[in-house]
Design an enzyme around this catalytic site. Structure first.
Site, PDB file in Angstrom:
ATOM      1  N   GLY B 226       0.827  -1.205   0.000  1.00 33.69           N
ATOM      2  CA  GLY B 226       0.000   0.000   0.000  1.00 33.69           C
ATOM      3  C   GLY B 226       0.863   1.257   0.000  1.00 33.69           C
ATOM      4  O   GLY B 226       1.954   1.280  -0.588  1.00 33.69           O
ATOM      5  N   SER B 227       0.401   2.241   0.735  1.00 33.88           N
ATOM      6  CA  SER B 227       1.035   3.557   0.653  1.00 33.88           C
ATOM      7  C   SER B 227       2.432   3.602   1.229  1.00 33.88           C
ATOM      8  O   SER B 227       3.156   4.573   1.003  1.00 33.88           O
ATOM      9  CB  SER B 227       0.167   4.604   1.361  1.00 33.88           C
ATOM     10  N   THR B 228       2.819   2.589   2.004  1.00 32.09           N
ATOM     11  CA  THR B 228       4.198   2.619   2.493  1.00 32.09           C
ATOM     12  C   THR B 228       5.163   2.606   1.312  1.00 32.09           C
ATOM     13  O   THR B 228       6.288   3.084   1.416  1.00 32.09           O
ATOM     14  CB  THR B 228       4.509   1.403   3.400  1.00 32.09           C
TER      15      THR B 228
END
Lengths: 494, 507
Positions: B226-228
């Protein structure tokens, strides 16, 4: 007597060599004492004050046996008794070592206080006492081995009955506990069991020897030559065929290839000695191999009574196919031997608990783990020595019955060692034979000690100057007689 | 007929036959005890090997000054029983050593040293021939007791997720300070001398196909980051000439080229509805549309993937001393393909990949490594678990971990920009729950849709620094945590960092 007088002065002919026997026995006792100490040092991690008790008891027993021989058969072979004493003593001490292994760590403190008469080792020691008493009684009773031939038919019949009893008994009374597919070799009454086949072996041989001495002309005379080998006439094959069928029946009903091979081999070899016809060996080997192959294929296709033999052959061909099931015994035997390698793990340092039936059939593997290839080779050499001394006795004795009996006996002993050791080491399929003088069990020990004392009796006759023709040959000097003795011509008894 | 010499010739030949029979025995015995001896000795069916092993006290596995695995003397036929005081908390790292059921983890990795059979202990074995056998060697792990305990306590204490993992790394050395996968299992019964007990325990654990307690999610399983992953995209952008202040296009929707009914959206209408946003602010609020658009319009797949590889994607991070990866089976984090079958760029795939979706998959270990690398000025250290190998009495050290740089993932300048941006995430953005008073905490949250129709995975990767020196980097992963997952992950990360700071006496 002139012979005795002269021997007393010249020193060779009446040298009964009993002192040699005593010296050899002492040497054996030192070896056994060392082994007992090594086992305790490894298992208990100290040598207890009682480590010598079993060995000393054995020493007293063997010394008594020595005295009996000294007085009852003074001219007997001096090597047989010490050689067998060595194997017997090693068996007792190894079984005690197995006892130690079965005392769990929780009971480890008990090891040091373990009674010399307790466990497998103690029981085997007791059996050794009983076996030697019986054997000495036999030596007292049988003053002349030729007298046994008088009871040839009785003994032969008794022998057949003894072989057949376990075969005809229900399996639960004839098999070793917990082995529902095993060989039917025992008569079990409660917690006691005897192996009648061990005694039958000797009785049947008395009969064989007697019968063959009578029939040897018929069996050896008329023959046809084929490929340079003299073959007997068809109608003379009768007795051999009979014994062959009997041995195949043993294979099927006793469910044991080893026993079958033993009886058949014993018979064929005595026939061969009696007739000097190599054809009998060839016929015998051919018949046996043919029968075994037949049983194998019948086992594969028909099953039923042949299934046991088929299974055993399959295990032999690939023991690792079912390493924890059918192949378990042989696999663990091989692993034990392999673990031992050349030098062994050392007395007391192996893991005999991993080897099933280590007190019986697989005792050779259990020992092999601890004393290695070199140790086992030494033991086999001692066995070989016993067999060859037995055959030498047969060469030395003059009567045909004695020659056949001693020769047959010695070979059978060797064959038994071959069958069980070959089985344990996967040379041939593993079968339920005892390792002579070593496996736990009274029947085998008693029968084999009787056999040895009969050999001692015969060798006494062979070397007894009173009954040799040496006294009739006053010119014989001190250098040449041994060959004469060993190649004494045969006197026929009718 | 004459009987002179009768029987003697055949008797002699029977003697020869006996010799031949015994000769066969001798030859065969030589084969069995000589040629085949080694095969038999090492056979799987030879229980002696194991028994001998249990005669010697196996060394301890130590965390801090506490044994998490040690052997206890028993009255069984096998003398020493392996016990695991570390229990479930350390199960996936320590592993187990069963009598008949194999081994795993450090028990497998350092088996030779623990049992006293390694080459390093050869001289000791020689002297033991005179002094008696000594216990095997001890393995000191790099784990921090505080970080590991906090990670375990927080992961098992949270209510959002049934499965998850946490990893913490010392950014300057690569030492793994915490590695927790939950749920876990008790390795105690695995070591039982009663094979049935051991097999039953193992079978029971492995029959739980839903929670898979024996799976080490920290090292061996991969999930969409995801956004990591925007940290990687940001690094690629910075390397591509952008600065934290570079203005990017934002908005609630981004429809990549070659698509009609697909568009990238943000997690809420309030994330970045404005038309433009700086790179730093985009990371702070986790603006999907700006990162996706930037990747498609300015970056392209090659530069993105190159930066991913620079941070350790597409390569197994070897935590074992050799490169065999045989004890832990660490998984490779991957980015997948961002091109179509024709080899041309696939804009929708690239847009999704840039925000850590589609085929991008990462282990929690990899997540911690990204954060650690950013904190360590772009220098990525090789992660390791075994700090020291010491003799049973701890007097001699046979091995000490030497920190080793794996690669320079990015320039120090880029890493400093990333640090600032990630600190901003924690101070002003989605990662506020990871804040620690008096310390500079940076990080990035992630919410990733898994394959399942369950809640989204919650992620947080982050680091803490003081006086520009990195202290600890973490990754916390809450599988299918749903709403609030990444915030909870950030909170747990903060707790892990705090406990380590306290343990080190830095606060």
């Amino acid at each position: 007597m002139t012979g005795q007088l002269r021997a007393a002065t010249s020193g060779f002919q009446l040298a009964t060599r009993r002192n040699v026997e005593l010296a050899l026995l002492l040497f054996v006792m030192v070896l056994l004492l060392g082994y007992a100490a090594a086992v305790e040092a490894a298992v208990i991690e100290e040598i207890t004050g009682d480590f010598w008790v079993q060995t000393a008891t054995l020493g007293v027993l063997f010394f008594a046996a020595h005295l009996a021989v000294r007085f009852l058969a003074p001219n007997a072979d001096p090597v047989l008794l010490p050689a067998v004493a060595f194997i017997n003593g090693l068996g007792v001490l190894f079984l005690r070592r197995v006892d130690y292994a079965y005392l769990t760590k929780a009971k480890v403190a008990l090891r040091a206080d373990f009674s010399p008469w307790a466990g497998l080792g103690g029981k085997q020691l007791l059996w050794t006492v009983i076996a030697l008493v019986f054997a000495i009684v036999i030596l007292v009773v049988v003053r002349d081995h030729k007298s046994m031939s008088k009871y040839a038919y009785t003994l032969g019949l008794l022998g057949i009955i003894l072989v057949l009893i376990p075969a005809l008994l229900p399996a639960s009374l004839a098999q070793r506990e917990g082995q529902s597919n095993g060989a039917k070799l025992w008569i079990r009454v409660g917690s006691y069991s005897i192996q009648p086949g061990e005694f039958a072996k000797i009785m049947l041989l008395v009969f064989f020897a007697y019968y063959l001495v009578k029939k040897r002309e018929v069996l050896s005379l008329a023959s046809r030559r084929f490929l340079g080998i003299d073959f007997p006439r068809g109608r003379d094959l009768g007795p051999v065929i009979t014994v062959w069928v009997l041995s195949l029946m043993i294979l099927v009903f006793v469910k044991d290839l080893g026993t079958s091979l033993m009886y058949f081999g014993m018979f064929v070899v005595t026939v061969y000695i009696a007739t000097e016809r190599a054809s009998w060996l060839i016929i015998g080997l051919g018949l046996f191999l043919g029968g075994a192959f037949l049983a194998y294929f019948l086992g594969a296709s028909v099953g039923g009574p042949f299934a046991n033999f088929y299974t055993r052959a399959e295990i032999w061909l690939d023991p690792f196919a079912d390493p924890s099931g059918d192949g378990y015994q042989l696999v663990q035997s091989l692993l034990g031997l392999g673990q031992g390698g050349l030098f062994g793990e050392g007395p007391g340092n192996g893991s005999p608990r991993f080897i099933p039936e280590v007190q019986n059939d697989l005792i050779f593997a259990g020992l092999g783990e601890e004393i290695g290839l070199f140790g086992l080779t030494a033991i086999l050499m001692v066995y070989l020595l016993i067999v060859e001394r037995g055959l030498r006795t047969a060469l030395g004795v003059r009567d045909a019955f004695g020659k056949l009996f001693a020769g047959g006996m010695s070979f059978t002993l060797g064959l038994q060692v071959f069958v069980i050791v070959g089985g344990v080491t996967r040379l041939i399929p593993l079968t339920g034979q005892t390792t002579p003088f070593m496996s736990a069990g009274g029947s085998s020990l008693m029968a084999n000690w009787i056999l040895i004392f009969l050999l001692l009796r015969i060798s006494d006759a062979a070397r007894n100057p009173a009954s040799t023709s040496a006294s009739a040959r006053p010119g014989v000097g001190r250098r040449n007689p041994p060959e004469q003795l060993h190649d004494a011509p045969t006197e026929m008894i009718r | 007929m004459s009987t002179q010499g009768g029987f003697n010739a055949p008797l002699r030949r029977v003697g020869v036959v006996t010799l031949v029979l015994f000769g066969m025995l001798f030859v065969n015995l030589n084969y069995v005890q000589g040629v085949k001896a080694k095969d038999y000795r090492t056979s799987d069916y030879n229980a002696r090997v194991q028994t001998a092993e249990y005669d010697v006290e196996r060394g301890k596995i130590i965390v801090g000054d506490t044994a998490v695995a040690e052997s206890k003397e028993t009255t069984d036929s096998l003398k020493y029983l392996r016990t695991y005081p570390g229990g479930e908390m350390y199960a996936h790292v320590v592993g187990f050593r069963g009598v008949n059921i194999g081994s795993s983890g450090v028990e497998k990795l350092e088996d030779e040293y623990l049992s006293g059979n390694s080459d390093a202990q050869f001289a000791d074995r020689i002297s033991e021939m005179f002094t008696g056998q000594k216990p095997g060697g001890n393995v000191v792990l790099s784990l921090s007791k505080g970080a590991q305990e906090t990670a375990w306590k927080e992961l098992t204490g949270q209510k959002l997720s049934k499965t998850g993992a946490a990893v913490a790394i010392d950014p300057r050395t690569g030492a793994i300070l915490a590695a927790v996968s939950f749920p876990s299992y008790d390795p105690g019964p695995y070591a039982s001398h009663d094979t049935k007990v051991a097999v039953d325990a193992k079978t029971k654990v492995e029959s739980d196909k839903e929670l898979k307690p024996s799976l080490n999610r920290a090292f061996s399983d991969r999930f969409p980051p995801g956004s990591t992953f925007k940290v990687i995209t940001s690094a690629a952008a910075l390397a591509n000439g952008a600065t934290p202040e570079t203005v990017m296009q934002a908005g609630n929707n981004y429809q990549p080229p070659q698509t009609s009914n697909f568009s990238i959206k943000n997690s809420s209408q309030n994330t970045c509805p404005e038309p433009s946003i700086t790179l730093k602010q985009a990371l702070t609020v986790s603006c999907n549309t700006s990162f996706a658009r930037y990747a498609v319009e300015s970056l392209g797949p090659d530069k993105l993937k190159e930066m991913g590889r620079n941070f350790g994607f597409e390569e197994i991070p070897h935590i074992e001393r050799d490169d065999k990866n045989f004890a832990f089976g660490v998984a490779k984090s991957e980015m997948g393909t961002m091109s179509g079958p024709d080899g041309k760029v696939d804009p929708p795939a690239l847009a999704q990949s840039a925000i850590g979706q589609r085929e991008v998959k990462m282990t929690p270990l990899q997540g911690a490594m990204i954060a650690a690398t950013v904190a360590n000025n772009g220098s990525q250290m090789r992660p390791y678990l075994v700090q020291e190998l010491k003799t049973y009495d701890l007097t001699t050290t046979h091995f000490t971990a030497q920190p080793k740089e794996l690669r320079r993932s990015c320039t120090p300048a880029i890493s400093r920009d990333l640090q600032d941006m990630m600190v901003n995430v924690v101070e002003n953005g989605t990662g506020k729950k990871a804040r620690i008073n008096g310390f500079k905490v940076g990080g990035k949250t992630g919410t990733a849709d898994g394959a399942e129709e369950e809640g989204a995975h919650g992620w947080f990767i982050g680091f803490v620094m003081k006086d520009d020196k990195p202290i600890i980097a973490t990754a916390v992963f809450l599988q299918n945590a749903g709403k609030g997952g990444s915030g909870e992950a950030a909170r747990i990360s903060g707790e892990i960092m705090k406990s380590y700071i306290a343990e080190k006496g830095l606060s």
